[in-house]
Design a protein around this motif. Structure first.
Motif, PDB file in Angstrom:
ATOM      1  N   GLN A  80       0.839  -1.208   0.000  1.00  0.00           N
ATOM      2  CA  GLN A  80       0.000   0.000   0.000  1.00  0.00           C
ATOM      3  C   GLN A  80       0.873   1.257   0.000  1.00  0.00           C
ATOM      4  O   GLN A  80       0.630   2.192  -0.783  1.00  0.00           O
ATOM      5  CB  GLN A  80      -0.911  -0.012   1.229  1.00  0.00           C
ATOM      6  CG  GLN A  80      -1.846   1.189   1.308  1.00  0.00           C
ATOM      7  CD  GLN A  80      -2.700   1.142   2.579  1.00  0.00           C
ATOM      8  OE1 GLN A  80      -2.239   0.686   3.626  1.00  0.00           O
ATOM      9  NE2 GLN A  80      -3.925   1.603   2.467  1.00  0.00           N
ATOM     10  N   ASN A  81       1.891   1.293   0.836  1.00  0.00           N
ATOM     11  CA  ASN A  81       2.794   2.451   0.903  1.00  0.00           C
ATOM     12  C   ASN A  81       3.559   2.640  -0.409  1.00  0.00           C
ATOM     13  O   ASN A  81       3.749   3.771  -0.876  1.00  0.00           O
ATOM     14  CB  ASN A  81       3.764   2.285   2.071  1.00  0.00           C
ATOM     15  CG  ASN A  81       3.066   2.362   3.420  1.00  0.00           C
ATOM     16  OD1 ASN A  81       2.075   3.081   3.556  1.00  0.00           O
ATOM     17  ND2 ASN A  81       3.579   1.639   4.394  1.00  0.00           N
ATOM     18  N   ILE A  82       3.974   1.538  -1.001  1.00  0.00           N
ATOM     19  CA  ILE A  82       4.718   1.602  -2.267  1.00  0.00           C
ATOM     20  C   ILE A  82       3.827   2.159  -3.382  1.00  0.00           C
ATOM     21  O   ILE A  82       4.243   3.027  -4.159  1.00  0.00           O
ATOM     22  CB  ILE A  82       5.243   0.199  -2.650  1.00  0.00           C
ATOM     23  CG1 ILE A  82       6.348  -0.232  -1.685  1.00  0.00           C
ATOM     24  CG2 ILE A  82       5.743   0.166  -4.094  1.00  0.00           C
ATOM     25  CD1 ILE A  82       6.744  -1.683  -1.797  1.00  0.00           C
ATOM     26  N   LEU A  83       2.596   1.677  -3.455  1.00  0.00           N
ATOM     27  CA  LEU A  83       1.673   2.107  -4.512  1.00  0.00           C
ATOM     28  C   LEU A  83       1.311   3.581  -4.366  1.00  0.00           C
ATOM     29  O   LEU A  83       1.217   4.307  -5.360  1.00  0.00           O
ATOM     30  CB  LEU A  83       0.402   1.244  -4.502  1.00  0.00           C
ATOM     31  CG  LEU A  83       0.572  -0.231  -4.879  1.00  0.00           C
ATOM     32  CD1 LEU A  83      -0.760  -0.969  -4.751  1.00  0.00           C
ATOM     33  CD2 LEU A  83       1.130  -0.376  -6.286  1.00  0.00           C
ATOM     34  N   LEU A  84       1.101   4.041  -3.139  1.00  0.00           N
ATOM     35  CA  LEU A  84       0.758   5.448  -2.911  1.00  0.00           C
ATOM     36  C   LEU A  84       1.904   6.362  -3.341  1.00  0.00           C
ATOM     37  O   LEU A  84       1.686   7.411  -3.963  1.00  0.00           O
ATOM     38  CB  LEU A  84       0.404   5.680  -1.440  1.00  0.00           C
ATOM     39  CG  LEU A  84      -0.985   5.203  -1.009  1.00  0.00           C
ATOM     40  CD1 LEU A  84      -1.134   5.272   0.506  1.00  0.00           C
ATOM     41  CD2 LEU A  84      -2.074   6.035  -1.684  1.00  0.00           C
ATOM     42  N   ALA A  85       3.107   5.933  -3.021  1.00  0.00           N
ATOM     43  CA  ALA A  85       4.279   6.734  -3.420  1.00  0.00           C
ATOM     44  C   ALA A  85       4.439   6.722  -4.932  1.00  0.00           C
ATOM     45  O   ALA A  85       4.765   7.744  -5.550  1.00  0.00           O
ATOM     46  CB  ALA A  85       5.525   6.178  -2.743  1.00  0.00           C
ATOM     47  N   MET A  86       4.199   5.580  -5.535  1.00  0.00           N
ATOM     48  CA  MET A  86       4.331   5.432  -6.982  1.00  0.00           C
ATOM     49  C   MET A  86       3.323   6.305  -7.727  1.00  0.00           C
ATOM     50  O   MET A  86       3.631   6.867  -8.782  1.00  0.00           O
ATOM     51  CB  MET A  86       4.123   3.953  -7.328  1.00  0.00           C
ATOM     52  CG  MET A  86       4.395   3.573  -8.775  1.00  0.00           C
ATOM     53  SD  MET A  86       4.054   1.811  -9.016  1.00  0.00           S
ATOM     54  CE  MET A  86       2.267   1.869  -9.191  1.00  0.00           C
ATOM     55  N   LEU A  87       2.105   6.411  -7.179  1.00  0.00           N
ATOM     56  CA  LEU A  87       1.041   7.166  -7.849  1.00  0.00           C
ATOM     57  C   LEU A  87       1.348   8.656  -7.941  1.00  0.00           C
ATOM     58  O   LEU A  87       0.789   9.360  -8.787  1.00  0.00           O
ATOM     59  CB  LEU A  87      -0.294   6.967  -7.105  1.00  0.00           C
ATOM     60  CG  LEU A  87      -1.001   5.634  -7.340  1.00  0.00           C
ATOM     61  CD1 LEU A  87      -2.235   5.519  -6.457  1.00  0.00           C
ATOM     62  CD2 LEU A  87      -1.398   5.485  -8.804  1.00  0.00           C
ATOM     63  N   GLU A  88       2.216   9.129  -7.083  1.00  0.00           N
ATOM     64  CA  GLU A  88       2.534  10.557  -7.095  1.00  0.00           C
ATOM     65  C   GLU A  88       3.162  10.982  -8.423  1.00  0.00           C
ATOM     66  O   GLU A  88       3.069  12.135  -8.831  1.00  0.00           O
ATOM     67  CB  GLU A  88       3.503  10.880  -5.945  1.00  0.00           C
ATOM     68  CG  GLU A  88       2.916  10.677  -4.549  1.00  0.00           C
ATOM     69  CD  GLU A  88       1.747  11.604  -4.275  1.00  0.00           C
ATOM     70  OE1 GLU A  88       1.780  12.755  -4.777  1.00  0.00           O
ATOM     71  OE2 GLU A  88       0.798  11.186  -3.568  1.00  0.00           O
ATOM     72  N   THR A  89       3.816  10.044  -9.103  1.00  0.00           N
ATOM     73  CA  THR A  89       4.528  10.392 -10.348  1.00  0.00           C
ATOM     74  C   THR A  89       3.852   9.822 -11.593  1.00  0.00           C
ATOM     75  O   THR A  89       4.398   9.906 -12.688  1.00  0.00           O
ATOM     76  CB  THR A  89       5.963   9.849 -10.289  1.00  0.00           C
ATOM     77  OG1 THR A  89       5.922   8.413 -10.147  1.00  0.00           O
ATOM     78  CG2 THR A  89       6.723  10.449  -9.115  1.00  0.00           C
ATOM     79  N   ASP A 124       0.924  -1.165 -17.437  1.00  0.00           N
ATOM     80  CA  ASP A 124       1.928  -0.201 -16.949  1.00  0.00           C
ATOM     81  C   ASP A 124       1.907  -0.117 -15.427  1.00  0.00           C
ATOM     82  O   ASP A 124       2.960  -0.092 -14.770  1.00  0.00           O
ATOM     83  CB  ASP A 124       1.663   1.188 -17.538  1.00  0.00           C
ATOM     84  CG  ASP A 124       1.998   1.249 -19.024  1.00  0.00           C
ATOM     85  OD1 ASP A 124       2.724   0.347 -19.501  1.00  0.00           O
ATOM     86  OD2 ASP A 124       1.521   2.177 -19.704  1.00  0.00           O
ATOM     87  N   PHE A 125       0.702  -0.072 -14.873  1.00  0.00           N
ATOM     88  CA  PHE A 125       0.565   0.014 -13.414  1.00  0.00           C
ATOM     89  C   PHE A 125       1.153  -1.225 -12.748  1.00  0.00           C
ATOM     90  O   PHE A 125       1.915  -1.130 -11.775  1.00  0.00           O
ATOM     91  CB  PHE A 125      -0.913   0.164 -13.046  1.00  0.00           C
ATOM     92  CG  PHE A 125      -1.180   0.204 -11.569  1.00  0.00           C
ATOM     93  CD1 PHE A 125      -1.004   1.376 -10.848  1.00  0.00           C
ATOM     94  CD2 PHE A 125      -1.588  -0.947 -10.892  1.00  0.00           C
ATOM     95  CE1 PHE A 125      -1.253   1.408  -9.477  1.00  0.00           C
ATOM     96  CE2 PHE A 125      -1.830  -0.916  -9.533  1.00  0.00           C
ATOM     97  CZ  PHE A 125      -1.667   0.266  -8.822  1.00  0.00           C
TER      98      PHE A 125
END
Length: 439
Positions: A370-379, A389-390
């Motif tokens: 969850q933390n990884i995905l939230l950080a990834m979504l920022e970019t 791609d996701f």
């Protein structure tokens, strides 16, 4: 004139709704008025506001009436007709006490004989009983009528005793009020359940004694059976219209099934309005039909497929049309509104609430991802990102593979461990990713 005549004494039974639907369809086909008659003469059993429940349900199913009457409002009319029959010698006062009649019934039972009322008993207790009933004289002849579904039905004269038409309190019995009001409102076509077959000769006799010569058509619908092949009763949950609605079955699907069951129809999935064009009451089977909940589930799913996505979203309690599209993907495994709502709500619920039942190792995998995905979504461009791609980006950032990646990913996105393919869900879920992942 066609009529639906429910009693406000309990919840609407599925068989009663079927009767209402068939009467409504024929009224539309024949371009005749449709009468809703609340049969509230049994004042001891009437339940407050049940009449309103009946009207609400009929409206929900798209059944509109032209006239609404309460049978109790015609008591004076019923008494006048009874007085006329007494004056004509076709009805009489009966002073028999209830204890006396019960004694005679028991005597007949002990002899293994059918109980028969004897007209000679009428005045036996005249001196002691100040509250006589009024009885209609036995016809002493065979009565016949043509049933559109069952064919010709006849009752021998000895099968019809001199029966009560006014009770001790001068209120009419069911058969008398029913027959009298059918005359009063010019009803010429009666569709009802086959449990009323034995009432029909009595009502025909009342019409004959009142010199009413209009030919009324009758159609008695076969009973509905439960899974055990027995008559559906209040003990069967599916017999209650409200239970079916509470379970998440759509009114249009329930109506579809009630028209389809035990009937020959040109198609399997249709609406009440569509059936008006081709419905034929004479094609209803004579034999009882078994109520199959699985078949209703199938039809319910088909009607969800027909529904536009905005309406489906609103039914589920969401305003965004995308939720309707999302819900349709879950029709692979869901067939009721409740089941769909449960699937959709899990997507947007706080995942921490769902995690409580999972093992600690899996909980950690989910929280880390969850933390990884939230950080990834920022970019990432969330509006145009594809599932591939996701997924690939998430695998690269998390260094997870196989079930250690896909299982927590599915849980984070859907709140469940299984369901439709994520590749099918993602084109809709992408618009809500941050909202879903932050919960």
């Amino acid at each position: 004139m066609l009529r639906f005549a429910p009693s406000p004494t309990g919840d609407m039974h599925i068989g009663n709704l079927r009767v209402a639907i068939f009467n409504y369809i024929l009224a539309q086909q024949k371009n005749e008025k449709f009468l809703l008659r609340i049969e509230d003469t049994d004042t001891a059993r009437n339940i407050k506001d049940k009449d309103k429940d009946i009207m609400f349900l009929l409206t929900l199913f798209g059944i509109k009436w032209d006239t609404l009457i309460y049978q109790s409002h015609n008591f004076q009319h019923h008494r006048q007709l009874a007085e006329y029959l007494i004056a004509q010698g076709k009805a009489f006062y009966c002073y028999c006490t209830k204890d006396f009649l019960e004694q005679k019934r028991q005597e007949a039972k002990d002899k293994h004989q059918a109980f028969r009322y004897d007209d000679n008993w009428a005045t036996l207790h005249k001196e002691s009983n100040n509250h006589p009933v009024v009885r209609l004289k036995s016809p002493k002849k065979t009565l016949r009528f043509q049933d559109i579904i069952k064919g010709e039905i006849e009752f021998a004269g000895e099968e019809i005793d001199s029966f009560v038409i006014l009770k001790e309190d001068l209120t009419p019995t069911y058969n008398f009020a029913c027959a009298a009001d059918d005359i009063l409102y010019d009803v010429d076509y009666i569709i009802r359940g086959e449990d009323h077959v034995s009432n029909t000769p009595k009502q025909i006799l009342i019409h004959q004694y009142l010199n009413y010569s209009k030919n009324i058509a009758f159609a008695h619908l076969p009973i509905l059976l439960n899974n055990q092949g027995k008559k559906m009763s209040k003990r069967d949950d599916a017999s209650s219209v409200q239970w079916l609605l509470d379970e998440g079955f759509l009114p249009q699907a329930i109506a579809n099934y009630l028209i389809l069951i035990g009937n020959k129809t040109p198609q399997e999935v249709f609406t009440l309005k569509e059936s008006i064009a081709w419905f034929d009451i004479s094609k209803v089977a004579k034999a009882p039909a078994k109520f199959d909940l699985d078949k209703l589930r199938f039809l319910n799913r088909e009607h969800f497929k027909r529904m536009n996505e905005q309406d489906l979203a609103l039914l589920l309690g969401y305003k965004d049309i995308s939720i309707g599209a999302l819900a349709k993907l879950y029709l692979q495994e869901s067939s009721t509104l409740n089941e769909l709502r449960q699937k959709i709500d899990k997507i947007f619920v706080k995942k921490s609430l769902l995690l409580k039942t999972e093992n600690p190792e899996f909980q950690k995998e989910i929280l880390d991802l969850q933390n990884i995905l939230l950080a990834m979504l920022e970019t990432m461009d969330k509006q145009h990102i594809s599932y591939e791609d996701f997924k690939n980006e998430a695998i690269k950032h998390s260094n997870l593979k196989g079930k250690h990646f896909f299982k927590p990913l599915r849980f984070l996105l859907t709140g469940a461990s299984n369901g439709p393919e994520l590749s099918d869900l993602f084109p809709i879920l992408r618009f809500f990713l941050q909202d879903i992942l932050r919960r």
